[in-house]
Write a protein that holds these residues in place. Sequence first.
Motif, mmCIF file in Angstrom:
data_model
loop_
_atom_site.group_PDB
_atom_site.id
_atom_site.type_symbol
_atom_site.label_atom_id
_atom_site.label_comp_id
_atom_site.label_asym_id
_atom_site.label_seq_id
_atom_site.Cartn_x
_atom_site.Cartn_y
_atom_site.Cartn_z
ATOM 1 N N GLU A 95 0.830 -1.259 0.008
ATOM 2 C CA GLU A 95 0.006 -0.170 -0.059
ATOM 3 C C GLU A 95 0.771 1.274 -0.095
ATOM 4 O O GLU A 95 0.510 2.206 -0.571
ATOM 5 C CB GLU A 95 -1.018 -0.060 1.371
ATOM 6 N N LEU A 96 2.272 1.120 0.726
ATOM 7 C CA LEU A 96 2.847 2.227 0.694
ATOM 8 C C LEU A 96 3.644 2.579 -0.602
ATOM 9 O O LEU A 96 3.741 3.610 -1.076
ATOM 10 C CB LEU A 96 3.841 2.042 1.791
ATOM 11 N N ILE A 97 3.764 1.324 -1.488
ATOM 12 C CA ILE A 97 4.386 1.598 -2.904
ATOM 13 C C ILE A 97 3.076 2.217 -3.691
ATOM 14 O O ILE A 97 3.394 3.000 -4.482
ATOM 15 C CB ILE A 97 4.557 0.202 -3.162
ATOM 16 N N ARG A 98 1.856 1.662 -3.606
ATOM 17 C CA ARG A 98 0.893 2.450 -4.205
ATOM 18 C C ARG A 98 0.587 3.697 -3.979
ATOM 19 O O ARG A 98 0.448 4.445 -4.797
ATOM 20 C CB ARG A 98 -0.355 1.460 -4.219
ATOM 21 N N TYR A 99 0.779 3.922 -2.625
ATOM 22 C CA TYR A 99 0.511 5.465 -2.065
ATOM 23 C C TYR A 99 1.460 6.379 -2.722
ATOM 24 O O TYR A 99 1.069 7.561 -3.278
ATOM 25 C CB TYR A 99 0.559 5.399 -0.674
ATOM 26 N N THR A 100 2.851 6.009 -2.677
ATOM 27 C CA THR A 100 3.714 6.921 -3.174
ATOM 28 C C THR A 100 4.048 6.830 -4.758
ATOM 29 O O THR A 100 4.562 7.868 -5.211
ATOM 30 C CB THR A 100 5.379 6.605 -2.510
ATOM 31 N N GLY A 101 3.770 5.662 -5.299
ATOM 32 C CA GLY A 101 3.978 5.568 -6.792
ATOM 33 C C GLY A 101 5.213 5.240 -7.032
ATOM 34 O O GLY A 101 5.912 5.272 -8.150
ATOM 35 N N MET A 102 6.093 4.865 -5.937
ATOM 36 C CA MET A 102 7.598 4.601 -5.933
ATOM 37 C C MET A 102 7.878 3.088 -6.094
ATOM 38 O O MET A 102 7.040 2.416 -5.760
ATOM 39 C CB MET A 102 8.465 5.313 -4.967
ATOM 40 N N SER A 103 9.048 2.681 -6.329
ATOM 41 C CA SER A 103 9.301 1.097 -6.416
ATOM 42 C C SER A 103 9.568 0.665 -5.127
ATOM 43 O O SER A 103 9.687 1.450 -3.933
ATOM 44 C CB SER A 103 10.709 1.033 -7.275
ATOM 45 N N TRP A 106 12.672 1.737 -3.406
ATOM 46 C CA TRP A 106 12.814 3.210 -3.057
ATOM 47 C C TRP A 106 12.174 3.395 -1.877
ATOM 48 O O TRP A 106 12.520 4.238 -0.924
ATOM 49 C CB TRP A 106 12.119 4.041 -4.168
ATOM 50 N N VAL A 107 10.906 2.581 -1.520
ATOM 51 C CA VAL A 107 10.049 2.851 -0.384
ATOM 52 C C VAL A 107 10.634 2.420 0.884
ATOM 53 O O VAL A 107 10.598 2.934 1.833
ATOM 54 C CB VAL A 107 8.731 2.289 -0.471
ATOM 55 N N LEU A 108 11.682 1.314 0.570
ATOM 56 C CA LEU A 108 12.353 0.675 1.903
ATOM 57 C C LEU A 108 13.288 1.742 2.273
ATOM 58 O O LEU A 108 13.625 1.956 3.486
ATOM 59 C CB LEU A 108 12.831 -0.754 1.523
ATOM 60 N N LYS A 109 14.285 2.373 1.449
ATOM 61 C CA LYS A 109 15.143 3.338 1.624
ATOM 62 C C LYS A 109 14.478 4.570 2.206
ATOM 63 O O LYS A 109 14.916 5.075 3.365
ATOM 64 C CB LYS A 109 15.671 3.638 0.516
ATOM 65 N N PHE A 110 13.284 5.095 1.792
ATOM 66 C CA PHE A 110 12.483 6.027 2.268
ATOM 67 C C PHE A 110 12.322 5.827 3.601
ATOM 68 O O PHE A 110 12.401 6.791 4.489
ATOM 69 C CB PHE A 110 11.259 6.244 1.466
ATOM 70 N N ALA A 111 11.618 4.647 4.147
ATOM 71 C CA ALA A 111 11.217 4.240 5.697
ATOM 72 C C ALA A 111 12.300 4.140 6.261
ATOM 73 O O ALA A 111 12.371 4.731 7.571
ATOM 74 C CB ALA A 111 10.389 2.792 5.352
ATOM 75 N N SER A 112 13.724 3.803 6.006
ATOM 76 C CA SER A 112 14.653 3.634 6.627
ATOM 77 C C SER A 112 15.243 5.061 6.679
ATOM 78 O O SER A 112 15.765 5.511 8.125
ATOM 79 C CB SER A 112 15.703 3.002 5.825
ATOM 80 N N ARG A 113 15.372 6.094 5.806
ATOM 81 C CA ARG A 113 15.834 7.343 5.688
ATOM 82 C C ARG A 113 15.117 8.067 6.839
ATOM 83 O O ARG A 113 15.398 8.982 7.725
ATOM 84 C CB ARG A 113 15.694 7.953 4.357
ATOM 85 N N TYR A 114 13.806 8.077 6.998
ATOM 86 C CA TYR A 114 12.925 8.843 7.756
ATOM 87 C C TYR A 114 12.660 7.879 9.198
ATOM 88 O O TYR A 114 11.887 8.580 9.982
ATOM 89 C CB TYR A 114 11.559 9.282 7.387
ATOM 90 N N LEU A 138 6.488 15.636 2.659
ATOM 91 C CA LEU A 138 7.819 16.591 2.498
ATOM 92 C C LEU A 138 8.682 16.025 1.393
ATOM 93 O O LEU A 138 8.900 16.696 0.499
ATOM 94 C CB LEU A 138 8.880 16.365 3.905
ATOM 95 N N GLU A 139 8.717 14.773 1.206
ATOM 96 C CA GLU A 139 9.487 13.963 0.141
ATOM 97 C C GLU A 139 8.897 14.053 -1.047
ATOM 98 O O GLU A 139 9.908 14.484 -1.960
ATOM 99 C CB GLU A 139 9.411 12.507 0.553
ATOM 100 N N ARG A 140 7.811 14.180 -1.329
ATOM 101 C CA ARG A 140 7.293 14.265 -2.619
ATOM 102 C C ARG A 140 7.398 15.657 -3.266
ATOM 103 O O ARG A 140 7.570 15.847 -4.513
ATOM 104 C CB ARG A 140 5.801 14.146 -2.691
ATOM 105 N N GLU A 151 4.609 25.200 -1.526
ATOM 106 C CA GLU A 151 5.892 24.146 -1.522
ATOM 107 C C GLU A 151 7.191 25.013 -1.740
ATOM 108 O O GLU A 151 8.221 24.490 -1.537
ATOM 109 C CB GLU A 151 5.747 22.880 -2.563
ATOM 110 N N CYS A 152 7.050 25.718 -2.808
ATOM 111 C CA CYS A 152 8.355 26.572 -3.126
ATOM 112 C C CYS A 152 9.010 27.226 -1.805
ATOM 113 O O CYS A 152 10.168 27.042 -1.717
ATOM 114 C CB CYS A 152 7.932 28.038 -3.984
ATOM 115 N N ILE A 153 8.177 27.771 -1.020
ATOM 116 C CA ILE A 153 8.593 28.275 0.377
ATOM 117 C C ILE A 153 9.178 27.389 1.150
ATOM 118 O O ILE A 153 10.194 27.566 1.839
ATOM 119 C CB ILE A 153 7.603 29.124 0.992
#
Length: 199
Positions: A95-103, A106-114, A138-140, A151-153
């Motif tokens: 579901e996290l893969i579907r929600y972010t649209g990422m591989s 990438w999602v596992l690295k994202f979870a680890s990074r944050y 934040l990431e998107r 988002e620019c700011i």
Amino acid sequence: MTNNFIKHFYDPYDSLDVGWKLVIDKGYLSIAEAATLSGFSRQYLYKLQKRGVINSQPNEHGHSVIKWRHFVKWYSSLPSTPTSPIGYASLSLSELIRYTGMSRCWVLKFASRYNIPSYYVGRHRRFCKTTCIEVWNLERIKIKPWVTIEECITISELPPVSIYWAIAKSRIRVKHTGNVILYSRKDIMDLAKKEVEYV
């Protein structure tokens, strides 16, 4: 093969309090107990039972009950779960893969990074839903080519005056999508980098 399954099977029983352990020691749950333990309503579980999504069987009194292992199998495969005695509201990896649209990688690295909190149920890892949504917002922004002024700011940390000045001087590309005005993230980041170098 069986040993491998047992090795990587995480029983939520271990994390429950004594009261729930006494309930589960029977080996099965009533629909009401399963509803409370999963965080869903009884009506929702009755619908799933009628549709055959949850394996249930009648007990000696004729009431529908769900075997504990069938409950864990169903619960662990859910895309999203509410807060319950098992744990906080969560998303499955798929579901996290579907929600972010990422591989998946990438999602596992994202979870680890944050450092997204997670726990296991059955053979599946579940991620804290609230944290996932917060950090993805934040990431998107960092990976989107076009962003809103807010988002620019956020991503540039520049004062709004500097951003509006750059837009007026056509140093930031602008795109209109429907009723939304979007700005080039690359131009924003280039401007922020120049401001830092200048300082």
